[in-house]
Motif scaffolding. Structure first.
Motif, mmCIF file in Angstrom:
data_model
loop_
_atom_site.group_PDB
_atom_site.id
_atom_site.type_symbol
_atom_site.label_atom_id
_atom_site.label_comp_id
_atom_site.label_asym_id
_atom_site.label_seq_id
_atom_site.Cartn_x
_atom_site.Cartn_y
_atom_site.Cartn_z
ATOM 1 N N THR A 1 -1.726 7.430 5.759
ATOM 2 C CA THR A 1 -0.960 6.530 6.629
ATOM 3 C C THR A 1 -1.844 5.565 7.413
ATOM 4 O O THR A 1 -1.334 4.783 8.215
ATOM 5 N N ALA A 2 -3.153 5.596 7.198
ATOM 6 C CA ALA A 2 -4.068 4.800 8.025
ATOM 7 C C ALA A 2 -3.774 3.309 7.958
ATOM 8 O O ALA A 2 -3.980 2.592 8.940
ATOM 9 N N SER A 3 -3.298 2.820 6.809
ATOM 10 C CA SER A 3 -3.064 1.385 6.643
ATOM 11 C C SER A 3 -1.582 1.033 6.576
ATOM 12 O O SER A 3 -1.224 -0.083 6.180
ATOM 13 N N ILE B 1 2.856 6.109 -3.034
ATOM 14 C CA ILE B 1 3.931 6.889 -3.658
ATOM 15 C C ILE B 1 3.693 7.004 -5.158
ATOM 16 O O ILE B 1 3.920 8.065 -5.763
ATOM 17 N N VAL B 2 3.217 5.931 -5.780
ATOM 18 C CA VAL B 2 2.908 5.983 -7.213
ATOM 19 C C VAL B 2 1.795 7.005 -7.470
ATOM 20 O O VAL B 2 1.867 7.800 -8.418
ATOM 21 N N ALA B 3 0.776 7.012 -6.610
ATOM 22 C CA ALA B 3 -0.311 7.981 -6.768
ATOM 23 C C ALA B 3 0.191 9.411 -6.595
ATOM 24 O O ALA B 3 -0.219 10.323 -7.326
ATOM 25 N N ILE B 4 1.083 9.613 -5.626
ATOM 26 C CA ILE B 4 1.664 10.940 -5.411
ATOM 27 C C ILE B 4 2.515 11.347 -6.611
ATOM 28 O O ILE B 4 2.439 12.488 -7.095
ATOM 29 N N ALA B 5 3.332 10.407 -7.098
ATOM 30 C CA ALA B 5 4.192 10.697 -8.245
ATOM 31 C C ALA B 5 3.362 11.066 -9.466
ATOM 32 O O ALA B 5 3.720 11.982 -10.229
ATOM 33 N N ARG B 6 2.245 10.370 -9.661
ATOM 34 C CA ARG B 6 1.360 10.688 -10.784
ATOM 35 C C ARG B 6 0.827 12.115 -10.648
ATOM 36 O O ARG B 6 0.825 12.882 -11.621
ATOM 37 N N VAL C 1 0.840 -1.202 0.000
ATOM 38 C CA VAL C 1 0.000 0.000 0.000
ATOM 39 C C VAL C 1 0.875 1.251 0.000
ATOM 40 O O VAL C 1 0.546 2.250 -0.651
ATOM 41 N N ALA C 2 1.989 1.212 0.718
ATOM 42 C CA ALA C 2 2.880 2.380 0.775
ATOM 43 C C ALA C 2 3.414 2.721 -0.607
ATOM 44 O O ALA C 2 3.437 3.893 -1.014
ATOM 45 N N GLU D 1 7.476 6.106 7.505
ATOM 46 C CA GLU D 1 8.738 6.839 7.323
ATOM 47 C C GLU D 1 9.092 6.987 5.849
ATOM 48 O O GLU D 1 9.623 8.014 5.427
ATOM 49 N N ILE D 2 8.798 5.956 5.060
ATOM 50 C CA ILE D 2 9.043 6.044 3.618
ATOM 51 C C ILE D 2 8.190 7.153 3.015
ATOM 52 O O ILE D 2 8.673 7.974 2.221
ATOM 53 N N LEU D 3 6.918 7.200 3.414
ATOM 54 C CA LEU D 3 6.017 8.232 2.897
ATOM 55 C C LEU D 3 6.468 9.614 3.355
ATOM 56 O O LEU D 3 6.448 10.577 2.578
ATOM 57 N N PHE D 4 6.895 9.729 4.606
ATOM 58 C CA PHE D 4 7.361 11.020 5.116
ATOM 59 C C PHE D 4 8.592 11.503 4.356
ATOM 60 O O PHE D 4 8.755 12.710 4.123
#
Length: 523
Positions: A181-183, A161-166, A156-157, A190-193
């Protein structure tokens, strides 16, 4: 500190990237937003907080044109904009990434990144070029994966990131992250941050919606709080102590439901411990699902299940409720062996189950609050004994009042309620069946601070009334306040059983990290 005393931050230097002023919205006479304003600066992570039902989702939908606002103005870089759809908002430079990633899981990573804007030649998609571009885009986020693989093959993480990159590749200057970050587990957060910090350094403004206060203080520069559709306050994170933030969110002093262990739970010989088990599981398990375990469930006794994500907590609850079928061991209820081959059998034995995924496995979004509440009781009675409309109305009204479900409208589609109120309605569904055992899988996940405290208080009250509870929670500080015993899981094995004074956060963490073979049964 009263709402009027809440610290504010009205500095206009640097110039705002995004300005919302006087946003208002009503639905059938219900005021969802009332004159809300928010300012987002370039290169800023801005937390948008509030209880479930405070107006956060409505504000986001009005910002992005999904819902037409009744009043208010929206400026991006000082220019007035009025997007009429999410697509128009994206074109203007405002993109949203939701908790449930809105991409096509069966398509490849590259196809998702460039969906609707694939590079073509003579009408044909240039797959090689698209993959090359996709790999280059993701490399900018320190993500090096096979872009030809299906999106669903990644965590999911990674999907977030793919959705953010898009969104960023579509020239988004404002990024709205709605509970991303709910799931996620701690490492994935930390990766998302890290990605969010990279975006911040590039000057992108981020609106971050979350219920996790620790994450707010870890990543956010400023905080805006909504309460009952109104602006409760705005401040820099450094200027706003946590207790003041909680008070701003609730509009009242928080009863510290998780501050200390309940007296009954703290005793190694609590009343529930002395009761004979009415339901017992011995050597119960399913190959490749959960290793065989022993479990005793007693009236007035709370058993907590703790462990990391993927440790087997949810799998244990599903076996106990018959949603998955054991292939080893025995289950007994009142001393008699039972098969537990289906949830229907568990229901007739007096078991109730609130799943972790309330939106997909719990509520029926299209049905009303009333219809959702009476669903399990009707199933227990059978098709030949339908509940009359009068009975349904009485049951719904009683539990709406008992659990303070808001808005208190039994005929409102449950899908329109906030997450916390949906969770209360799910609890009402099972309480209406008068269960002997209630299984709660992450009952406080993704809900606001106020509903969180109310559900913990309800767990204690049900325990005091003699109900047996089996509760999964990732919040260790929470679980130690009400559990008489805690079963610790690791790698889908039950590895430790803690009772009495051993039920502490350090004790649970030590059990999770202990250098003990995962196959060793809990003591």
């Amino acid at each position: 500190m009263t709402p009027s005393d809440t610290p504010t931050d009205d500095r206009r230097d640097p110039a705002p990237l995004l300005e919302l002023a006087g946003f208002s919205k009503s639905f059938a006479g219900f005021r969802a937003l009332d004159g809300v304003s928010l300012t987002l600066r370039q290169g800023e992570v801005h937390a948008l907080l509030g209880e479930n039902g405070a107006g956060k989702s409505t504000l986001i939908k009005c910002m992005t044109g999904v819902v037409h606002r009744d009043a208010g103005t929206l400026r991006l870089d000082g220019a007035l904009i009025a997007p009429r759809s999410a697509a128009e908002a994206t074109q203007a430079g405002i993109a949203t990434v939701y908790q449930e990633v809105n991409l096509a899981p069966n398509l490849s990573v590259a196809q998702n990144l460039f969906l609707g804007r694939q590079p073509t030649r003579f009408g044909l998609v240039r797959e090689g070029e698209m993959r090359r571009r996709a790999a280059a885009v993701l490399a900018g986020f320190d993500l090096h994966i096979d872009v030809a693989a299906p999106l669903e093959s990644y965590s999911v993480a990674v999907q977030h990131i793919v959705a953010i990159a898009r969104a960023v590749d579509q020239s988004a200057r404002v990024l709205i992250l709605d509970e991303p970050t709910a799931s996620l587990d701690a490492h994935e957060v930390e990766i998302l941050f890290a990605v969010m910090r990279k975006l911040k350094a590039r000057g992108i403004g981020i609106v971050f919606v979350t219920h996790f206060l620790d994450q707010v203080y870890a990543i956010c520069d400023r905080i805006t709080v909504l309460r009952n559709g109104r602006l409760a306050g705005s401040a820099t994170t450094a200027e706003l102590p946590r207790l003041d933030l909680v008070k701003m969110m609730l509009g009242r002093e928080l009863a510290h439901a998780t501050a200390e262990r309940a007296p009954a739970a703290a005793s190694g010989e609590a009343a529930g411990e002395r009761e004979a088990a009415f339901a017992a599981f011995e050597g119960y398990g399913k190959a490749g699902y959960v290793a065989p375990f022993d479990l005793a469930l007693r009236p007035g006794h709370v058993v907590g299940l703790a462990g990391l994500l993927g440790s087997g907590r949810t799998e244990t609850t599903r076996l106990v409720f018959g949603a998955a079928t054991a292939d080893t061991g025995t289950a007994t209820v009142d001393g008699a062996k039972v098969a537990l081959a289906s949830p229907a059998e568990a229901l007739h034995l007096g078991f109730g189950y609130c799943p972790e995924e309330r939106k997909t496995e719990g509520i029926v979004a299209e049905l009303t609050v009333r219809e959702n509440i009476v669903l399990a009781l009707q199933a227990k009675r059978g098709a030949l004994k339908p509940l009359s409309r009068r009975e349904q109305d009485e049951i719904a009204a009683r539990f709406i009042r008992l659990l303070d479900i808001r808005p208190p409208d039994p005929e409102r589609p449950i899908g329109l309620l906030s997450g916390g109120n949906q969770q209360k309605a799910l609890l009402a569904r099972w309480l209406a069946t008068e269960p002997r055992l209630l299984i709660l899988d992450e009952p406080t996940r993704g809900i606001d601070v106020g509903a969180h405290a109310e559900i913990i208080a309800l767990i204690r009250r049900l325990c005091a009334d003699g109900m047996a509870l089996l509760v999964v929670s990732s919040e260790l500080e929470e679980i130690v306040t009400y559990a008489d015993e805690v079963i610790v899981l690791r790698d889908r094995h039950h590895v430790a059983r803690l009772t009495g004074e051993d039920v502490t956060v350090p004790g649970i963490l030590a059990a999770i990290a202990a250098d003990v073979p995962a196959g060793e049964q809990a003591a």
